[in-house]
Design a protein around this motif. Structure first.
Motif, PDB file in Angstrom:
ATOM      1  N   MET A  38      70.050  14.961  19.597  1.00  9.10           N
ATOM      2  CA  MET A  38      70.932  15.790  18.766  1.00  9.10           C
ATOM      3  C   MET A  38      71.067  15.275  17.336  1.00  9.10           C
ATOM      4  N   CYS A  39      70.042  14.590  16.844  1.00  8.65           N
ATOM      5  CA  CYS A  39      69.985  14.150  15.452  1.00  8.65           C
ATOM      6  C   CYS A  39      68.782  14.813  14.791  1.00  8.65           C
ATOM      7  N   THR A  40      68.734  14.765  13.487  1.00  5.28           N
ATOM      8  CA  THR A  40      67.605  15.365  12.785  1.00  5.28           C
ATOM      9  C   THR A  40      67.366  14.630  11.473  1.00  5.28           C
ATOM     10  N   SER A  41      66.225  14.893  10.900  1.00  2.53           N
ATOM     11  CA  SER A  41      65.887  14.341   9.588  1.00  2.53           C
ATOM     12  C   SER A  41      65.018  15.360   8.865  1.00  2.53           C
ATOM     13  N   GLY A  42      64.778  15.129   7.601  1.00  2.00           N
ATOM     14  CA  GLY A  42      63.991  16.070   6.816  1.00  2.00           C
ATOM     15  C   GLY A  42      62.565  16.218   7.306  1.00  2.00           C
ATOM     16  N   ILE A  43      61.933  15.096   7.661  1.00  2.00           N
ATOM     17  CA  ILE A  43      60.548  15.159   8.129  1.00  2.00           C
ATOM     18  C   ILE A  43      60.452  15.841   9.495  1.00  2.00           C
ATOM     19  N   SER A  44      61.449  15.654  10.361  1.00  2.00           N
ATOM     20  CA  SER A  44      61.408  16.329  11.659  1.00  2.00           C
ATOM     21  C   SER A  44      61.627  17.833  11.497  1.00  2.00           C
ATOM     22  N   ILE A  45      62.425  18.240  10.525  1.00  2.00           N
ATOM     23  CA  ILE A  45      62.588  19.666  10.250  1.00  2.00           C
ATOM     24  C   ILE A  45      61.265  20.260   9.789  1.00  2.00           C
ATOM     25  N   LEU A  46      60.551  19.549   8.943  1.00  2.00           N
ATOM     26  CA  LEU A  46      59.242  20.008   8.480  1.00  2.00           C
ATOM     27  C   LEU A  46      58.251  20.117   9.636  1.00  2.00           C
ATOM     28  N   VAL A  47      58.189  19.106  10.487  1.00  2.91           N
ATOM     29  CA  VAL A  47      57.262  19.118  11.623  1.00  2.91           C
ATOM     30  C   VAL A  47      57.603  20.252  12.586  1.00  2.91           C
ATOM     31  N   HIS A  48      58.872  20.431  12.900  1.00  2.15           N
ATOM     32  CA  HIS A  48      59.277  21.482  13.825  1.00  2.15           C
ATOM     33  C   HIS A  48      59.047  22.875  13.234  1.00  2.15           C
ATOM     34  N   SER A  49      59.204  23.034  11.934  1.00  2.00           N
ATOM     35  CA  SER A  49      58.939  24.343  11.325  1.00  2.00           C
ATOM     36  C   SER A  49      57.449  24.669  11.336  1.00  2.00           C
ATOM     37  N   VAL A  50      56.596  23.663  11.167  1.00  2.00           N
ATOM     38  CA  VAL A  50      55.151  23.895  11.283  1.00  2.00           C
ATOM     39  C   VAL A  50      54.797  24.293  12.713  1.00  2.00           C
ATOM     40  N   PHE A  51      55.385  23.615  13.705  1.00  2.00           N
ATOM     41  CA  PHE A  51      55.184  24.004  15.109  1.00  2.00           C
ATOM     42  C   PHE A  51      55.639  25.439  15.337  1.00  2.00           C
ATOM     43  N   PHE A  52      56.822  25.780  14.827  1.00  2.00           N
ATOM     44  CA  PHE A  52      57.390  27.119  15.011  1.00  2.00           C
ATOM     45  C   PHE A  52      56.455  28.191  14.475  1.00  2.00           C
ATOM     46  N   PHE A  53      56.048  28.063  13.223  1.00  2.00           N
ATOM     47  CA  PHE A  53      55.204  29.093  12.625  1.00  2.00           C
ATOM     48  C   PHE A  53      53.805  29.112  13.229  1.00  2.00           C
ATOM     49  N   GLY A  54      53.298  27.960  13.641  1.00  2.00           N
ATOM     50  CA  GLY A  54      51.996  27.926  14.303  1.00  2.00           C
ATOM     51  C   GLY A  54      52.002  28.641  15.638  1.00  2.00           C
ATOM     52  N   ILE A  55      52.994  28.334  16.470  1.00  2.00           N
ATOM     53  CA  ILE A  55      53.084  28.975  17.790  1.00  2.00           C
ATOM     54  C   ILE A  55      53.403  30.457  17.647  1.00  2.00           C
ATOM     55  N   LEU A  56      54.294  30.810  16.721  1.00  2.00           N
ATOM     56  CA  LEU A  56      54.626  32.220  16.490  1.00  2.00           C
ATOM     57  C   LEU A  56      53.399  33.003  16.035  1.00  2.00           C
ATOM     58  N   THR A  57      52.624  32.432  15.135  1.00  2.00           N
ATOM     59  CA  THR A  57      51.412  33.103  14.655  1.00  2.00           C
ATOM     60  C   THR A  57      50.402  33.288  15.774  1.00  2.00           C
ATOM     61  N   ILE A  58      50.220  32.274  16.590  1.00  2.00           N
ATOM     62  CA  ILE A  58      49.272  32.385  17.697  1.00  2.00           C
ATOM     63  C   ILE A  58      49.707  33.465  18.678  1.00  2.00           C
ATOM     64  N   LEU A  59      50.985  33.477  19.055  1.00  2.00           N
ATOM     65  CA  LEU A  59      51.446  34.437  20.061  1.00  2.00           C
ATOM     66  C   LEU A  59      51.493  35.865  19.541  1.00  2.00           C
ATOM     67  N   VAL A  60      51.957  36.058  18.320  1.00  2.00           N
ATOM     68  CA  VAL A  60      52.176  37.414  17.814  1.00  2.00           C
ATOM     69  C   VAL A  60      50.914  38.005  17.191  1.00  2.00           C
ATOM     70  N   ILE A  61      50.204  37.226  16.395  1.00  2.00           N
ATOM     71  CA  ILE A  61      49.054  37.782  15.676  1.00  2.00           C
ATOM     72  C   ILE A  61      47.748  37.573  16.444  1.00  2.00           C
ATOM     73  N   ALA A  62      47.460  36.339  16.858  1.00  2.00           N
ATOM     74  CA  ALA A  62      46.168  36.060  17.488  1.00  2.00           C
ATOM     75  C   ALA A  62      46.064  36.657  18.887  1.00  2.00           C
ATOM     76  N   ILE A  63      47.080  36.452  19.712  1.00  2.00           N
ATOM     77  CA  ILE A  63      47.047  36.992  21.079  1.00  2.00           C
ATOM     78  C   ILE A  63      47.525  38.432  21.093  1.00  2.00           C
ATOM     79  N   GLY A  64      48.493  38.761  20.265  1.00  2.00           N
ATOM     80  CA  GLY A  64      48.981  40.136  20.174  1.00  2.00           C
ATOM     81  C   GLY A  64      49.929  40.517  21.289  1.00  2.00           C
ATOM     82  N   VAL A  65      50.949  39.698  21.540  1.00  2.00           N
ATOM     83  CA  VAL A  65      51.954  39.990  22.558  1.00  2.00           C
ATOM     84  C   VAL A  65      52.804  41.171  22.093  1.00  2.00           C
TER      85      VAL A  65
END
Length: 70
Positions: A38-65
């Motif tokens: 339940m803690c966070t830092s600036g670099i972890s926010i950056l890493v998690h946002s890259v994960f978020f947009f990467g997975i979202l792009t794969i599921l919505v655009i590449a696979i087309g759910v």
């Protein structure tokens, strides 16, 4: 013609699951990964946002759910 709810549902679920510190934090302050701290830092926010947009792009655009209503 119905509305495609998949991008909205997937984005909300990923936002909740990939919130830094909720389930895991990467990178953590003392280790590479910590779980449920339940803690966070600036670099972890950056890493998690890259994960978020990467997975979202794969599921919505590449696979087309799609979840259509109407």
């Amino acid at each position: 013609m119905g509305t495609d709810w998949a991008p909205i549902i997937i984005a909300v679920v990923l936002f909740i699951l990939l919130s830094p510190g909720l389930l895991f934090q990467m990178p953590a302050r003392t280790r590479a990964m910590e779980f449920g701290n339940m803690c966070t830092s600036g670099i972890s926010i950056l890493v998690h946002s890259v994960f978020f947009f990467g997975i979202l792009t794969i599921l919505v655009i590449a696979i087309g759910v799609h979840i259509r209503t109407g």
